[in-house]
Design an enzyme around this catalytic site. Structure first.
Site, PDB file in Angstrom:
ATOM      1  N   LYS A 262      41.256  17.262  32.366  1.00 45.56           N
ATOM      2  CA  LYS A 262      40.548  17.953  33.450  1.00 45.56           C
ATOM      3  C   LYS A 262      41.525  18.300  34.573  1.00 45.56           C
ATOM      4  O   LYS A 262      41.517  19.418  35.111  1.00 45.56           O
ATOM      5  CB  LYS A 262      39.439  17.033  33.977  1.00 45.56           C
ATOM      6  CG  LYS A 262      38.372  17.732  34.760  1.00 45.56           C
ATOM      7  CD  LYS A 262      37.333  16.760  35.286  1.00 45.56           C
ATOM      8  CE  LYS A 262      36.290  16.394  34.260  1.00 45.56           C
ATOM      9  NZ  LYS A 262      35.311  15.408  34.783  1.00 45.56           N
TER      10      LYS A 262
ATOM     11  N   CYS B 282      20.689  16.422  37.779  1.00 44.42           N
ATOM     12  CA  CYS B 282      20.302  15.788  39.056  1.00 44.42           C
ATOM     13  C   CYS B 282      18.830  15.425  39.138  1.00 44.42           C
ATOM     14  O   CYS B 282      18.491  14.243  39.171  1.00 44.42           O
ATOM     15  CB  CYS B 282      20.688  16.711  40.200  1.00 44.42           C
ATOM     16  SG  CYS B 282      22.453  17.095  40.183  1.00 44.42           S
TER      17      CYS B 282
HETATM   18  C1  UGA Z   1      19.415  20.148  42.680  1.00 46.47           C
HETATM   19  C2  UGA Z   1      19.024  20.320  44.167  1.00 46.47           C
HETATM   20  O1  UGA Z   1      18.346  21.564  44.321  1.00 46.47           O
HETATM   21  C3  UGA Z   1      20.279  20.293  45.043  1.00 46.47           C
HETATM   22  O2  UGA Z   1      19.905  20.387  46.405  1.00 46.47           O
HETATM   23  C4  UGA Z   1      21.011  18.967  44.802  1.00 46.47           C
HETATM   24  O3  UGA Z   1      22.208  18.906  45.547  1.00 46.47           O
HETATM   25  C5  UGA Z   1      21.359  18.868  43.334  1.00 46.47           C
HETATM   26  O4  UGA Z   1      20.156  18.927  42.539  1.00 46.47           O
HETATM   27  C6  UGA Z   1      22.052  17.544  43.122  1.00 46.47           C
HETATM   28  O5  UGA Z   1      21.410  16.506  43.269  1.00 46.47           O
HETATM   29  O6  UGA Z   1      23.265  17.539  42.918  1.00 46.47           O
HETATM   30  P1  UGA Z   1      20.431  21.768  40.813  1.00 46.47           P
HETATM   31  O7  UGA Z   1      20.243  20.623  39.866  1.00 46.47           O
HETATM   32  O8  UGA Z   1      21.703  22.516  40.811  1.00 46.47           O
HETATM   33  O9  UGA Z   1      20.214  21.259  42.327  1.00 46.47           O
HETATM   34  O10 UGA Z   1      19.288  22.815  40.473  1.00 46.47           O
HETATM   35  P2  UGA Z   1      17.980  23.384  41.172  1.00 46.47           P
HETATM   36  O11 UGA Z   1      18.241  24.738  41.666  1.00 46.47           O
HETATM   37  O12 UGA Z   1      17.385  22.398  42.090  1.00 46.47           O
HETATM   38  O13 UGA Z   1      17.027  23.507  39.896  1.00 46.47           O
HETATM   39  C7  UGA Z   1      16.645  22.354  39.188  1.00 46.47           C
HETATM   40  C8  UGA Z   1      15.719  22.704  38.058  1.00 46.47           C
HETATM   41  O14 UGA Z   1      14.438  23.059  38.558  1.00 46.47           O
HETATM   42  C9  UGA Z   1      16.147  23.868  37.179  1.00 46.47           C
HETATM   43  O15 UGA Z   1      15.949  23.503  35.815  1.00 46.47           O
HETATM   44  C10 UGA Z   1      15.244  24.995  37.588  1.00 46.47           C
HETATM   45  O16 UGA Z   1      15.008  25.901  36.540  1.00 46.47           O
HETATM   46  C11 UGA Z   1      13.965  24.239  37.917  1.00 46.47           C
HETATM   47  N1  UGA Z   1      13.055  24.947  38.852  1.00 46.47           N
HETATM   48  C12 UGA Z   1      13.453  25.247  40.121  1.00 46.47           C
HETATM   49  C13 UGA Z   1      11.776  25.280  38.438  1.00 46.47           C
HETATM   50  O17 UGA Z   1      11.367  25.017  37.283  1.00 46.47           O
HETATM   51  N2  UGA Z   1      10.938  25.922  39.317  1.00 46.47           N
HETATM   52  C14 UGA Z   1      11.306  26.228  40.572  1.00 46.47           C
HETATM   53  O18 UGA Z   1      10.490  26.800  41.323  1.00 46.47           O
HETATM   54  C15 UGA Z   1      12.615  25.886  40.989  1.00 46.47           C
END
Ligand code: UGA
Length: 437
Positions: free
Chosen positions: A35, A264
């Site tokens: 990495k 996450c």
């Molecule tokens: C999430 C949080 O949003 C971040 O703020 C946090 O820093 C991060 O986890 C972490 O703990 O490191 P992330 O996992 O990148 O971020 O993705 P998200 O954008 O939160 O989406 C998570 C999941 O929810 C995805 O599978 C997405 O498709 C789903 N989702 C999101 C839905 O099914 N419906 C929605 O309305 C929004």
């Protein structure tokens, strides 16, 4: 400032490049030599828009270096801990051994006025224990807990312009100096108006856990509503729009579909439940078990829908699975609903061909028997039914007439509720989504 970043995974690699981009001098450390070698040539080991650009420019400027030698952090004023806290295999608890290992490795290299900045997502109480560890090892370095809220796909932007900064620190000697140091390292964001919350260690840890638990709850709430909407002929998207206009509720994270995944949200709600159990407070967050269950049910709901819309018998049903990543703009397939749908259909006997613009390599590592196509068109060719599970723009913009010309039967399950039902039906498709007529 001179800073170190321990751990060059998703969080660490982005954080290191972003800190260097801001003008800091950064040494980034990881135990994985491969990495480190890749990052040193400007190649991130994962897909993240904007990262290759700031990585290359920071490396070229000489402000960013990657190494496997922890001793090189000596002389840095701030040390960011950005290692992973994966889910333990045997329970939902977070495995924090990499965080402890990072602090142990840092200890002999810390100066008396250094600040250790924890960014990893940890169970509440961990930071206090680490602060005591520093003290009992005779170090006068101060620990600040500074959780990270970046979203994959927007990681660079979220790191450079976060929507808030949280600094948790224990009362005592070093507190003011440590807070001044973290304020200085994030000076650009603070100057442009990013709100700062200064708090204690436990609150800082909990802010992260609570934020992800809330987001997960929002998604499972709307998915539960989509089940009710489906049974009653209501429209969950219009419902979300209408309740979302209430600023107390808000429209974001109310998109019903196949549910949340990634490295996450799922692991964080399980770790939170496990930590609450340890504290004798399992019932306080028992609802998170339901949030998890609703979320996982969505995956089975989509598998069942594909089978029923495909004629009822999964054996030899040719299914085009559109998407593998847990969300668009990412090649991450950790706990991906899309990959679970592909796997579930294949296990039921369907002939699955999947396509994802970025995540096919990572998906095949986890599911080697998965058949993938090199283009969207190839995935659709002769398919009996298609299922959209990750809302990549090229799927959202897919012309139903083009898709219909390629497929054996015009049937599509829109498991992200992103296509226009009228358009697809007008093109002769049997179209279904989740909780929309
Ligand atoms: C999430 C949080 O949003 C971040 O703020 C946090 O820093 C991060 O986890 C972490 O703990 O490191 P992330 O996992 O990148 O971020 O993705 P998200 O954008 O939160 O989406 C998570 C999941 O929810 C995805 O599978 C997405 O498709 C789903 N989702 C999101 C839905 O099914 N419906 C929605 O309305 C929004």
């Amino acid at each position: 400032m001179r800073v170190s970043v321990i751990g060059c995974g998703y969080l660490g690699a982005v954080h290191a490049a972003a800190m260097a981009d801001l003008g800091h001098e950064v040494i980034a450390v990881d135990v994985d030599a491969e990495k480190v070698a890749a990052l040193s040539t400007g190649t991130p080991p994962f897909f993240e828009p904007g990262l290759p650009e700031i990585l290359s420019s920071s490396l070229a400027s000489g402000r960013l270096r990657f190494t496997t030698d922890i001793a090189e952090v000596a002389g840095c004023e701030l040390h960011f801990i950005a290692v992973g806290t994966p889910q333990s295999d045997d329970s939902g608890a977070a495995d924090i051994r990499f965080v402890d290992a990072a602090v142990d490795a840092l200890l002999p290299n810390l100066g008396p006025e250094d600040v250790v900045v924890g960014k990893s997502t940890v169970p509440v109480g961990t930071a206090q224990r680490l602060a005591e560890k520093l003290l009992s090892a005779g170090s006068s370095a101060t620990l600040v807990w500074n959780p990270e809220f970046l979203r994959e796909g927007f990681a660079v932007k979220d790191t450079l312009s976060p929507d808030r900064l949280v600094f948790g620190v224990a009362d005592g000697v070093g507190q003011d100096r440590a807070l001044a140091a973290v304020r200085e390292v994030y000076a650009a964001a603070i100057a442009s108006g990013t709100p700062v919350v200064e708090t204690d260690l436990a609150t800082a840890e909990l802010v992260k856990t609570a934020a992800n638990a809330f987001l997960a709850t929002k998604i499972s709430f709307i998915n539960a509503m989509s089940e009710i909407a489906e049974a009653t002929g209501a429209n969950v998207t219009e419902l979300a729009d209408a309740i979302g206009y209430d600023s107390r509720i808000g429209r974001r994270f109310l998109n019903a579909g196949v549910g949340f995944g990634g490295g996450c949200l799922p692991k964080d709600i399980r770790a939170f439940s496990a930590r609450a159990e340890e504290l004798g407070l399992g019932s306080s967050v028992a609802f998170l078990g339901e949030v998890d269950a609703i979320n996982l049910r969505q995956r089975q709901r989509v598998i069942d829908r594909v089978i029923s819309d495909g004629g009822g018998d999964p054996v030899d049903l040719k299914v085009a699975v559109l998407g593998l990543a847990f969300k668009p703009q990412s090649d991450d397939v950790r706990d991906s609903p899309a990959l679970d749908v592909a796997r579930g259909l294949a296990e039921a006997g369907a002939l699955v061909t999947a396509y994802d613009p970025e995540a096919m390599g990572p998906a095949q590592k986890r599911f080697p028997e998965l058949k993938v196509a090199s283009t969207l068109q190839q995935a659709l060719l002769d398919a009996d039914i298609a299922v959209l599970v990750t809302e990549w723009p090229e799927f959202v913009q897919l012309d139903p007439r083009t898709a219909g010309d390629l497929m054996a039967h015009k049937r599509i399950v829109d498991a992200r509720n992103v296509l226009n039902p009228a358009e697809w039906r007008a093109a002769g498709f049997h179209y279904s989504s989740l909780g929309r007529p």
